[in-house]
Design a protein around this motif. Structure first.
Motif, PDB file in Angstrom:
ATOM      1  N   ASN A 166     -10.562 -34.222  25.121  1.00  0.00           N
ATOM      2  CA  ASN A 166      -9.808 -33.559  26.275  1.00  0.00           C
ATOM      3  C   ASN A 166     -10.816 -32.716  27.091  1.00  0.00           C
ATOM      4  O   ASN A 166     -10.129 -31.993  28.035  1.00  0.00           O
ATOM      5  CB  ASN A 166      -8.514 -32.595  25.983  1.00  0.00           C
ATOM      6  CG  ASN A 166      -7.574 -33.475  24.873  1.00  0.00           C
ATOM      7  OD1 ASN A 166      -7.228 -34.623  25.503  1.00  0.00           O
ATOM      8  ND2 ASN A 166      -7.433 -33.254  23.687  1.00  0.00           N
ATOM      9  N   ASN A 167     -11.943 -32.913  26.987  1.00  0.00           N
ATOM     10  CA  ASN A 167     -13.005 -32.308  27.930  1.00  0.00           C
ATOM     11  C   ASN A 167     -12.700 -30.824  27.845  1.00  0.00           C
ATOM     12  O   ASN A 167     -12.876 -30.172  28.676  1.00  0.00           O
ATOM     13  CB  ASN A 167     -12.808 -32.747  29.215  1.00  0.00           C
ATOM     14  CG  ASN A 167     -14.254 -32.447  30.030  1.00  0.00           C
ATOM     15  OD1 ASN A 167     -15.150 -32.302  29.478  1.00  0.00           O
ATOM     16  ND2 ASN A 167     -14.091 -32.785  31.309  1.00  0.00           N
TER      17      ASN A 167
ATOM     18  N   LYS B 251     -11.220 -23.631  27.815  1.00  0.00           N
ATOM     19  CA  LYS B 251     -12.387 -24.330  27.383  1.00  0.00           C
ATOM     20  C   LYS B 251     -12.893 -23.212  26.415  1.00  0.00           C
ATOM     21  O   LYS B 251     -12.859 -22.124  26.305  1.00  0.00           O
ATOM     22  CB  LYS B 251     -13.296 -23.867  28.881  1.00  0.00           C
ATOM     23  CG  LYS B 251     -14.551 -24.497  28.596  1.00  0.00           C
ATOM     24  CD  LYS B 251     -14.906 -25.910  29.075  1.00  0.00           C
ATOM     25  CE  LYS B 251     -14.966 -26.535  30.240  1.00  0.00           C
ATOM     26  NZ  LYS B 251     -15.065 -27.979  30.092  1.00  0.00           N
ATOM     27  N   VAL B 252     -13.419 -24.237  25.430  1.00  0.00           N
ATOM     28  CA  VAL B 252     -13.977 -23.338  24.217  1.00  0.00           C
ATOM     29  C   VAL B 252     -15.764 -23.425  24.401  1.00  0.00           C
ATOM     30  O   VAL B 252     -16.238 -24.381  24.620  1.00  0.00           O
ATOM     31  CB  VAL B 252     -13.693 -24.232  22.931  1.00  0.00           C
ATOM     32  CG1 VAL B 252     -14.254 -23.658  21.748  1.00  0.00           C
ATOM     33  CG2 VAL B 252     -12.031 -24.050  22.778  1.00  0.00           C
TER      34      VAL B 252
ATOM     35  N   VAL C 100     -14.197 -30.132   7.548  1.00  0.00           N
ATOM     36  CA  VAL C 100     -13.591 -31.626   8.239  1.00  0.00           C
ATOM     37  C   VAL C 100     -12.466 -31.013   9.188  1.00  0.00           C
ATOM     38  O   VAL C 100     -12.520 -31.537  10.314  1.00  0.00           O
ATOM     39  CB  VAL C 100     -12.640 -32.222   6.921  1.00  0.00           C
ATOM     40  CG1 VAL C 100     -11.815 -33.304   7.433  1.00  0.00           C
ATOM     41  CG2 VAL C 100     -13.712 -33.099   6.196  1.00  0.00           C
ATOM     42  N   MET C 101     -11.758 -29.987   8.908  1.00  0.00           N
ATOM     43  CA  MET C 101     -10.634 -29.492  10.001  1.00  0.00           C
ATOM     44  C   MET C 101     -11.369 -29.064  11.321  1.00  0.00           C
ATOM     45  O   MET C 101     -11.039 -29.565  12.431  1.00  0.00           O
ATOM     46  CB  MET C 101     -10.076 -28.441   9.225  1.00  0.00           C
ATOM     47  CG  MET C 101      -9.064 -27.782  10.416  1.00  0.00           C
ATOM     48  SD  MET C 101      -8.059 -26.481   9.603  1.00  0.00           S
ATOM     49  CE  MET C 101      -9.106 -25.199   9.552  1.00  0.00           C
ATOM     50  N   LEU C 102     -12.602 -28.333  11.176  1.00  0.00           N
ATOM     51  CA  LEU C 102     -13.064 -27.922  12.297  1.00  0.00           C
ATOM     52  C   LEU C 102     -13.680 -29.151  13.026  1.00  0.00           C
ATOM     53  O   LEU C 102     -13.677 -29.150  14.286  1.00  0.00           O
ATOM     54  CB  LEU C 102     -14.273 -26.911  11.934  1.00  0.00           C
ATOM     55  CG  LEU C 102     -13.790 -25.577  11.740  1.00  0.00           C
ATOM     56  CD1 LEU C 102     -15.068 -24.630  11.282  1.00  0.00           C
ATOM     57  CD2 LEU C 102     -13.126 -24.810  12.708  1.00  0.00           C
ATOM     58  N   SER C 103     -14.516 -30.227  12.558  1.00  0.00           N
ATOM     59  CA  SER C 103     -15.081 -31.073  13.233  1.00  0.00           C
ATOM     60  C   SER C 103     -13.916 -32.051  13.896  1.00  0.00           C
ATOM     61  O   SER C 103     -14.273 -32.497  14.906  1.00  0.00           O
ATOM     62  CB  SER C 103     -16.124 -31.945  12.485  1.00  0.00           C
ATOM     63  OG  SER C 103     -15.447 -32.275  11.159  1.00  0.00           O
ATOM     64  N   SER C 104     -13.023 -32.322  12.936  1.00  0.00           N
ATOM     65  CA  SER C 104     -12.070 -33.176  13.740  1.00  0.00           C
ATOM     66  C   SER C 104     -11.204 -32.474  14.867  1.00  0.00           C
ATOM     67  O   SER C 104     -10.954 -33.182  15.995  1.00  0.00           O
ATOM     68  CB  SER C 104     -10.913 -33.630  12.796  1.00  0.00           C
ATOM     69  OG  SER C 104     -10.856 -32.973  11.803  1.00  0.00           O
ATOM     70  N   TYR C 105     -11.147 -31.148  14.825  1.00  0.00           N
ATOM     71  CA  TYR C 105     -10.553 -30.451  15.865  1.00  0.00           C
ATOM     72  C   TYR C 105     -11.534 -30.427  17.158  1.00  0.00           C
ATOM     73  O   TYR C 105     -11.039 -30.581  18.066  1.00  0.00           O
ATOM     74  CB  TYR C 105     -10.273 -28.926  15.653  1.00  0.00           C
ATOM     75  CG  TYR C 105      -9.166 -28.422  16.178  1.00  0.00           C
ATOM     76  CD1 TYR C 105      -8.799 -28.464  17.641  1.00  0.00           C
ATOM     77  CD2 TYR C 105      -7.680 -27.943  15.518  1.00  0.00           C
ATOM     78  CE1 TYR C 105      -7.888 -27.952  18.450  1.00  0.00           C
ATOM     79  CE2 TYR C 105      -6.429 -27.738  16.530  1.00  0.00           C
ATOM     80  CZ  TYR C 105      -6.721 -27.444  17.863  1.00  0.00           C
ATOM     81  OH  TYR C 105      -5.670 -27.032  18.503  1.00  0.00           O
TER      82      TYR C 105
END
Ligand code: FAD
Length: 348
Positions: A156-157, A28-29, A144-149
């Motif tokens: 995936n919750n 979990k992040v 873009v990378m961070l927001s799409s990740y």
């Protein structure tokens, strides 16, 4: 029981989470958007120090790891955010040209420094002593990378948009508990936010504030990144990032007029066309006294770890040190002493 809790999702958090994903671990992040270093960064990857024409610390090794790492994430998320972008170093004198030639003859550096001088053909720039070109450089659109990740994590919750509160951590012998969640390990990847972390704030992370202005200029017509005393980084559609500043005294998150004036002054020394400042951004680079990352396990709490101190080269360093941290936790492979936080044990 989860395998991991990860606190912070900038370049460090992302690099570590990707290791977890590759290994099929559960996690979990937590992210509260309090620090902006990764989000405001220019996004350049370049293994050469362009002030002295030397290779950055382990620059060649980090390049080998980082570029395929980001390309793999592009494929996984089906998003495009990696682009090749040549960097042109503007020379200020013949002596600098000579120093460049000398450097381009050296082992390792010869792979990155082109030995041909490049004549300027852009009338918007004053370049009396020509350019040197760095090869194999590029840009990651980090936002873009961070927001799409993050979108992927949310699907995936695995993502909590909230502030991690350190005083709510319950330490058990073989796991940690937080807000009703149990995890075998916790990794802090908070950037300059580590200053508020009572477990790791003994580490000598000083921080260095950086600001960019974002300009629009139809007349500039620049395809490559140009490095003089500052960078001009083309973002597309006549928009450019110009900077950055380095300030180790001011640790406030706000943009400043002092930085804007400094950047405009430096820009106008070699750019002679009209432009408009359309934005300005600021972030604190997580810099360390000895200029090496802060990686490792808490000296007292075996389930608690840190990934920090990526300084001004997070894009290149992040993937390698995340892999090394993961291997040290899961496979007990000792960390290189240079990056291990054990080197600061006496400060605790
Ligand atoms: C102006 C500027 C330009 C730069 N340009 C480049 C460049 O071109 N190339 C390059 O390689 N590097 C560049 N860097 C350096 C690079 O940005 C850093 O090395 C990198 O961002 C560090 O990433 P990080 O994840 O460790 O820290 P951060 O990006 O600061 O991420 C830490 C995250 O943790 C979160 N967080 C902190 N505390 C908590 C909490 N309690 N609860 C929840 N979340 C929390 C924060 O919100 C943040 O998202 C630049 C930096 C700056 C400031």
């Amino acid at each position: 029981m989860l395998d991991y809790i990860v606190v912070g999702f900038g370049l460090s958090g992302l690099s570590f989470v990707e290791q977890l994903d590759l290994a099929g671990k559960s996690y979990k992040v937590y992210e509260n958007y309090s620090q902006k270093s990764s989000r405001v960064a220019g996004g350049l990857y370049n293994p050469v120090i362009l002030k002295r024409f030397t290779l950055a610390w382990q620059g060649d090794k980090h390049m080998e790891e980082a570029v395929p790492f980001y390309k793999h994430i592009e494929t996984k998320l089906q998003q495009s955010f990696v682009s090749q972008l040549p960097v042109l170093r503007r020379f200020n004198a013949v002596e600098e040209q000579n120093a460049w030639f000398e450097a381009s003859d050296k082992p390792f550096l010869n792979e990155f420094l082109s030995s041909e001088l490049i004549r300027n053909t852009n009338s918007a720039l004053e370049i009396p002593y020509q350019f040197g070109k760095v090869k194999h450089t590029g840009r990651i659109n980090i936002e873009v990378m961070l927001s799409s990740y993050i979108q992927y994590l949310k699907t995936n919750n695995n993502f909590e948009n909230s502030s991690f509160e350190h005083d709510k951590v319950i330490l058990k012998e073989d796991h940690v508990e937080y807000d009703g969640i149990k995890a075998k390990n916790i990794v802090f990847a908070e950037g300059f936010g580590v200053k508020n972390n009572p477990f790791f704030n003994y580490l000598p992370l000083y921080g260095n504030k950086g600001e960019y202005i974002v300009i629009k200029s139809k007349a500039l017509k620049l395809q490559d990144a140009v490095k003089s005393s500052i960078f001009i980084i083309p973002l597309g559609e006549d928009v450019y990032k110009v900077g950055a500043t380095y300030n180790n005294k001011d640790k406030s998150p706000e943009i400043t007029s002092v930085a804007r004036e400094e950047l405009q002054k430096k820009l106008e020394r070699f750019m002679c066309v009209e432009y408009e400042v359309i934005d300005q951004v600021a972030g604190i680079r997580p810099t360390v006294r000895d200029r090496k990352p802060l990686i490792g396990t808490h000296p007292k709490y075996q389930n608690m770890h840190i990934l920090n101190g990526l300084g001004s080269r997070g894009i290149l360093i992040g993937p390698t040190v995340a892999k090394e941290l993961y291997a040290s936790i899961e496979k007990r492979i000792p960390l290189d002493q240079e990056i291990d936080i054990k080197r600061f044990e006496a400060l605790r």
